[in-house]
Design a protein around this motif. Structure first.
Motif, PDB file in Angstrom:
ATOM      1  N   LEU A  27     -45.244 -14.424 -32.984  1.00 48.88           N
ATOM      2  CA  LEU A  27     -45.677 -14.259 -33.951  1.00 48.88           C
ATOM      3  C   LEU A  27     -43.891 -13.084 -33.957  1.00 48.88           C
ATOM      4  CD1 LEU A  27     -48.266 -14.008 -36.530  1.00 48.88           C
ATOM      5  CD2 LEU A  27     -46.694 -16.072 -36.529  1.00 48.88           C
ATOM      6  N   GLU A  28     -44.272 -12.591 -32.385  1.00 49.96           N
ATOM      7  CA  GLU A  28     -43.361 -11.256 -32.203  1.00 49.96           C
ATOM      8  C   GLU A  28     -42.271 -11.724 -31.899  1.00 49.96           C
ATOM      9  OE1 GLU A  28     -45.052  -8.188 -30.016  1.00 49.96           O
ATOM     10  OE2 GLU A  28     -46.824  -8.710 -30.802  1.00 49.96           O
ATOM     11  N   VAL A  29     -42.014 -13.256 -30.734  1.00 52.37           N
ATOM     12  CA  VAL A  29     -41.014 -13.540 -30.690  1.00 52.37           C
ATOM     13  C   VAL A  29     -40.237 -14.365 -31.633  1.00 52.37           C
ATOM     14  CG1 VAL A  29     -40.288 -15.623 -29.050  1.00 52.37           C
ATOM     15  CG2 VAL A  29     -41.590 -14.571 -28.036  1.00 52.37           C
ATOM     16  N   SER A  30     -40.895 -14.618 -32.906  1.00 54.39           N
ATOM     17  CA  SER A  30     -40.287 -15.347 -34.124  1.00 54.39           C
ATOM     18  C   SER A  30     -39.197 -14.270 -34.437  1.00 54.39           C
ATOM     19  CB  SER A  30     -40.875 -15.589 -34.415  1.00 54.39           C
ATOM     20  OG  SER A  30     -40.724 -16.019 -35.587  1.00 54.39           O
ATOM     21  N   GLN A  31     -40.027 -12.792 -34.678  1.00 52.62           N
ATOM     22  CA  GLN A  31     -39.233 -11.778 -35.481  1.00 52.62           C
ATOM     23  C   GLN A  31     -38.293 -11.360 -34.421  1.00 52.62           C
ATOM     24  OE1 GLN A  31     -40.008  -8.166 -34.146  1.00 52.62           O
ATOM     25  NE2 GLN A  31     -38.219  -8.196 -35.333  1.00 52.62           N
ATOM     26  N   ILE A  32     -38.440 -11.134 -33.088  1.00 50.27           N
ATOM     27  CA  ILE A  32     -37.237 -10.498 -33.018  1.00 50.27           C
ATOM     28  C   ILE A  32     -35.717 -11.823 -33.275  1.00 50.27           C
ATOM     29  CG2 ILE A  32     -36.375 -11.070 -30.053  1.00 50.27           C
ATOM     30  CD1 ILE A  32     -39.220  -9.229 -29.907  1.00 50.27           C
ATOM     31  N   ALA A  33     -36.706 -13.082 -32.987  1.00 54.79           N
ATOM     32  CA  ALA A  33     -35.016 -13.668 -32.846  1.00 54.79           C
ATOM     33  C   ALA A  33     -34.842 -14.633 -34.070  1.00 54.79           C
ATOM     34  CB  ALA A  33     -36.150 -15.304 -32.384  1.00 54.79           C
ATOM     35  N   ILE A  87     -31.488 -17.541 -27.897  1.00 52.69           N
ATOM     36  CA  ILE A  87     -32.394 -16.945 -28.363  1.00 52.69           C
ATOM     37  C   ILE A  87     -33.585 -16.906 -28.044  1.00 52.69           C
ATOM     38  CG2 ILE A  87     -32.444 -15.502 -30.199  1.00 52.69           C
ATOM     39  CD1 ILE A  87     -30.031 -16.655 -31.482  1.00 52.69           C
ATOM     40  N   ILE A  88     -34.144 -17.944 -27.669  1.00 52.62           N
ATOM     41  CA  ILE A  88     -35.020 -17.533 -27.953  1.00 52.62           C
ATOM     42  C   ILE A  88     -35.560 -16.691 -26.284  1.00 52.62           C
ATOM     43  CG2 ILE A  88     -37.513 -19.231 -27.575  1.00 52.62           C
ATOM     44  CD1 ILE A  88     -36.028 -18.696 -30.684  1.00 52.62           C
ATOM     45  N   HIS A  89     -35.027 -17.776 -25.014  1.00 52.28           N
ATOM     46  CA  HIS A  89     -35.123 -17.641 -24.099  1.00 52.28           C
ATOM     47  C   HIS A  89     -34.476 -16.263 -23.805  1.00 52.28           C
ATOM     48  CE1 HIS A  89     -34.371 -18.003 -19.654  1.00 52.28           C
ATOM     49  NE2 HIS A  89     -33.429 -16.687 -20.149  1.00 52.28           N
ATOM     50  N   TYR A  90     -34.272 -15.392 -24.682  1.00 52.43           N
ATOM     51  CA  TYR A  90     -34.010 -13.662 -24.646  1.00 52.43           C
ATOM     52  C   TYR A  90     -35.128 -13.067 -25.033  1.00 52.43           C
ATOM     53  CZ  TYR A  90     -29.346 -13.984 -22.249  1.00 52.43           C
ATOM     54  OH  TYR A  90     -28.548 -14.008 -21.160  1.00 52.43           O
ATOM     55  N   ALA A  91     -35.380 -14.004 -26.591  1.00 51.34           N
ATOM     56  CA  ALA A  91     -36.156 -13.097 -27.468  1.00 51.34           C
ATOM     57  C   ALA A  91     -38.267 -13.764 -26.756  1.00 51.34           C
ATOM     58  CB  ALA A  91     -36.841 -14.061 -28.518  1.00 51.34           C
ATOM     59  N   ASP A  92     -38.211 -14.088 -25.994  1.00 55.35           N
ATOM     60  CA  ASP A  92     -39.231 -14.782 -25.486  1.00 55.35           C
ATOM     61  C   ASP A  92     -39.907 -13.141 -24.620  1.00 55.35           C
ATOM     62  OD1 ASP A  92     -42.126 -15.755 -24.371  1.00 55.35           O
ATOM     63  OD2 ASP A  92     -41.025 -16.781 -23.040  1.00 55.35           O
ATOM     64  N   ARG A  93     -38.298 -12.626 -23.873  1.00 51.23           N
ATOM     65  CA  ARG A  93     -39.133 -12.456 -22.257  1.00 51.23           C
ATOM     66  C   ARG A  93     -39.158 -10.587 -22.982  1.00 51.23           C
ATOM     67  NH1 ARG A  93     -34.760 -13.521 -17.069  1.00 51.23           N
ATOM     68  NH2 ARG A  93     -36.144 -15.221 -16.154  1.00 51.23           N
ATOM     69  N   ILE A  94     -38.134 -10.373 -24.425  1.00 51.29           N
ATOM     70  CA  ILE A  94     -38.077  -9.229 -24.940  1.00 51.29           C
ATOM     71  C   ILE A  94     -39.542  -9.456 -25.512  1.00 51.29           C
ATOM     72  CG2 ILE A  94     -37.528  -7.927 -27.191  1.00 51.29           C
ATOM     73  CD1 ILE A  94     -34.437  -9.305 -26.404  1.00 51.29           C
ATOM     74  N   ALA A  95     -40.055  -9.944 -25.753  1.00 55.15           N
ATOM     75  CA  ALA A  95     -41.346  -9.345 -26.627  1.00 55.15           C
ATOM     76  C   ALA A  95     -42.398  -9.129 -25.504  1.00 55.15           C
ATOM     77  CB  ALA A  95     -41.686 -11.415 -27.095  1.00 55.15           C
ATOM     78  N   TYR A  96     -42.848 -10.119 -24.845  1.00 57.14           N
ATOM     79  CA  TYR A  96     -43.413 -10.259 -24.136  1.00 57.14           C
ATOM     80  C   TYR A  96     -43.633  -9.335 -22.897  1.00 57.14           C
ATOM     81  CZ  TYR A  96     -41.453 -12.724 -19.636  1.00 57.14           C
ATOM     82  OH  TYR A  96     -41.105 -13.014 -17.983  1.00 57.14           O
ATOM     83  N   ILE A  97     -42.349  -8.606 -22.823  1.00 59.75           N
ATOM     84  CA  ILE A  97     -42.347  -7.747 -21.460  1.00 59.75           C
ATOM     85  C   ILE A  97     -42.726  -6.190 -22.318  1.00 59.75           C
ATOM     86  CG2 ILE A  97     -40.398  -5.382 -20.045  1.00 59.75           C
ATOM     87  CD1 ILE A  97     -39.102  -8.026 -19.700  1.00 59.75           C
ATOM     88  N   ASN A  98     -42.095  -5.713 -23.343  1.00 59.70           N
ATOM     89  CA  ASN A  98     -42.732  -4.884 -24.270  1.00 59.70           C
ATOM     90  C   ASN A  98     -44.295  -5.001 -24.976  1.00 59.70           C
ATOM     91  OD1 ASN A  98     -40.336  -3.085 -24.826  1.00 59.70           O
ATOM     92  ND2 ASN A  98     -39.127  -4.796 -24.714  1.00 59.70           N
ATOM     93  N   HIS A  99     -44.777  -5.676 -25.684  1.00 57.37           N
ATOM     94  CA  HIS A  99     -45.855  -5.571 -25.416  1.00 57.37           C
ATOM     95  C   HIS A  99     -47.105  -5.790 -24.528  1.00 57.37           C
ATOM     96  CE1 HIS A  99     -46.310 -10.123 -25.418  1.00 57.37           C
ATOM     97  NE2 HIS A  99     -46.095 -10.559 -25.794  1.00 57.37           N
ATOM     98  N   ASP A 100     -47.035  -6.163 -23.026  1.00 57.13           N
ATOM     99  CA  ASP A 100     -47.511  -6.335 -22.705  1.00 57.13           C
ATOM    100  C   ASP A 100     -47.262  -4.922 -21.383  1.00 57.13           C
ATOM    101  OD1 ASP A 100     -47.862  -9.087 -22.520  1.00 57.13           O
ATOM    102  OD2 ASP A 100     -47.182  -9.002 -20.546  1.00 57.13           O
ATOM    103  N   ILE A 101     -46.353  -4.141 -22.556  1.00 61.60           N
ATOM    104  CA  ILE A 101     -46.276  -3.001 -21.317  1.00 61.60           C
ATOM    105  C   ILE A 101     -47.513  -1.996 -23.025  1.00 61.60           C
ATOM    106  CG2 ILE A 101     -45.069  -0.759 -21.792  1.00 61.60           C
ATOM    107  CD1 ILE A 101     -42.527  -1.843 -20.991  1.00 61.60           C
ATOM    108  N   ASP A 102     -47.313  -1.964 -23.840  1.00 60.31           N
ATOM    109  CA  ASP A 102     -48.012  -1.297 -24.458  1.00 60.31           C
ATOM    110  C   ASP A 102     -49.276  -2.269 -24.599  1.00 60.31           C
ATOM    111  OD1 ASP A 102     -47.940   0.115 -27.374  1.00 60.31           O
ATOM    112  OD2 ASP A 102     -48.483  -1.928 -27.584  1.00 60.31           O
ATOM    113  N   ASP A 103     -49.830  -3.192 -24.326  1.00 59.55           N
ATOM    114  CA  ASP A 103     -51.526  -3.304 -23.784  1.00 59.55           C
ATOM    115  C   ASP A 103     -52.154  -2.989 -22.831  1.00 59.55           C
ATOM    116  OD1 ASP A 103     -51.743  -5.138 -26.285  1.00 59.55           O
ATOM    117  OD2 ASP A 103     -51.667  -7.131 -25.078  1.00 59.55           O
ATOM    118  N   ALA A 104     -50.978  -2.908 -21.478  1.00 58.64           N
ATOM    119  CA  ALA A 104     -51.264  -2.524 -20.589  1.00 58.64           C
ATOM    120  C   ALA A 104     -51.573  -0.836 -20.317  1.00 58.64           C
ATOM    121  CB  ALA A 104     -49.945  -2.372 -19.271  1.00 58.64           C
TER     122      ALA A 104
END
Length: 333
Positions: A80-86, A172-189
């Motif tokens: 869902l976060e990838v979808s929102q960014i994309a 777009i999804i190639h970039y949005a996927d990375r933007i999403a997981y890098i940032n939400h993984d920082i948040d979770d970590a």
């Protein structure tokens, strides 16, 4: 004129010339009567949302295996976060938001239980190899037979790896996927106490932003500005380099060797055990998967299909049933 045709005409008026137009789709693997109300990409989005694979994403690990807490991301929240960014990027660039959303919602449908640990486990044992993007395409083509359009299928399989999607929406999804997981993984970590925000190199915090929202805004803005200038999907070189350095920071401090990943070897051992068991006992596969073998699909491939479709908790349940002794009570006569 149908509502769908009116929407297709509206796309022609408002979308950029380099957008992907629904009425010029390359079509489906099998012809279908067009929907009178929805464009082909809107229809694909709805088919994905109503699929069983999409529902299972809520019980699949993103990064942290069996975390204690309600706020860690699962594969569904990542999607869902990838979808929102994309969609934000697509809308700003006047590209096809419906196509973008469909690809984003479908891009991880083939992901395994236990995140990339599960993916690595199946890649090690399956003689055909295993990549989650290819499995996502197999999911929509074969396992659930959603009969999606070429453009959505292409975007799903090309969201990671060297091959670029044919459409700007897919790219777009190639970039949005990375933007999403890098940032939400920082948040979770940070939530898990593995890192502090202050541990991120100061120059990256200064250039990208010192909070979750600011970093995403910087990266999304870089994509939009690049697209407006070049009429292509990309990102300012400096921002892209900083994003990739932040990604490497996460590999060094979170993804590899942290306490949160100590369970990874156990998860991989469990999935390998399930794989070996069902290869040796194909008659115990559920009926839908057994049918695939009668249609010519290799046993090893079908077993991977079954395991990849499992949620974390279901795979644990199956493993316990097969390998963990149960207590036995004598019944007195």
């Amino acid at each position: 004129m149908t509502i769908r045709e009116q929407q297709e005409q509206r796309e022609r008026r408002i979308l950029a010339p380099w957008a992907t137009f629904a009425d010029h789709s390359k079509g489906r693997q099998r012809e279908m009567e067009p929907c009178p109300y929805r464009t082909c990409f809107q229809r694909d989005r709805d088919r994905i949302i109503h699929s069983k694979a999409f529902r299972r994403l809520s019980h699949k690990t993103q990064v942290f295996i069996s975390p204690e807490g309600d706020h860690y991301r699962a594969r569904l929240t990542h999607t869902l976060e990838v979808s929102q960014i994309a969609r934000t990027v697509a809308r700003a660039l006047c590209l096809n938001e419906d196509l973008t959303e469909a690809i984003a919602l479908g891009h991880d449908l083939g992901h395994t239980p236990f995140g990339h640990a599960g993916e690595r486990a199946l890649a090690e044992v399956c003689p055909f190899g295993f990549r989650h993007n290819e499995q996502s395409l197999r999911m929509v083509d074969l396992l659930e037979d959603l009969n999606l359009t070429y453009e959505v299928r292409d975007g799903i399989v090309c969201h990671t790896g060297a091959k670029k999607a044919d459409t700007p929406e897919g790219r777009i999804i190639h970039y949005a996927d990375r933007i999403a997981y890098i940032n939400h993984d920082i948040d979770d970590a940070i939530r898990a106490g593995l890192i502090r925000n202050a541990d991120i190199p100061q120059y990256l915090r200064r250039r990208l932003g010192d909070s979750h929202g600011k970093r995403i805004d910087t990266m999304v803005t870089a994509m939009i500005e690049y697209g407006m200038t070049h009429q292509e999907i990309g990102m300012d070189e400096q921002v892209h380099d900083d994003m990739m350095e932040l990604r490497q920071f996460m590999f060094d401090h979170v993804y590899h060797g942290t306490e949160a990943q100590r369970e990874e070897s156990r998860a991989k051992k469990m999935l390998r055990g399930l794989y070996e068991y069902f290869v040796a006992h194909p008659d115990e596969l559920p009926g839908d998967y057994f049918v695939l073998m009668t249609q010519g699909e290799p046993l090893e491939r079908v077993v991977c299909d079954y395991i990849a479709c499992m949620t974390d908790r279901y795979s644990i349940s199956v493993y316990k049933k097969l390998f963990i002794p149960r207590s036995w009570n004598k019944i007195d006569g």
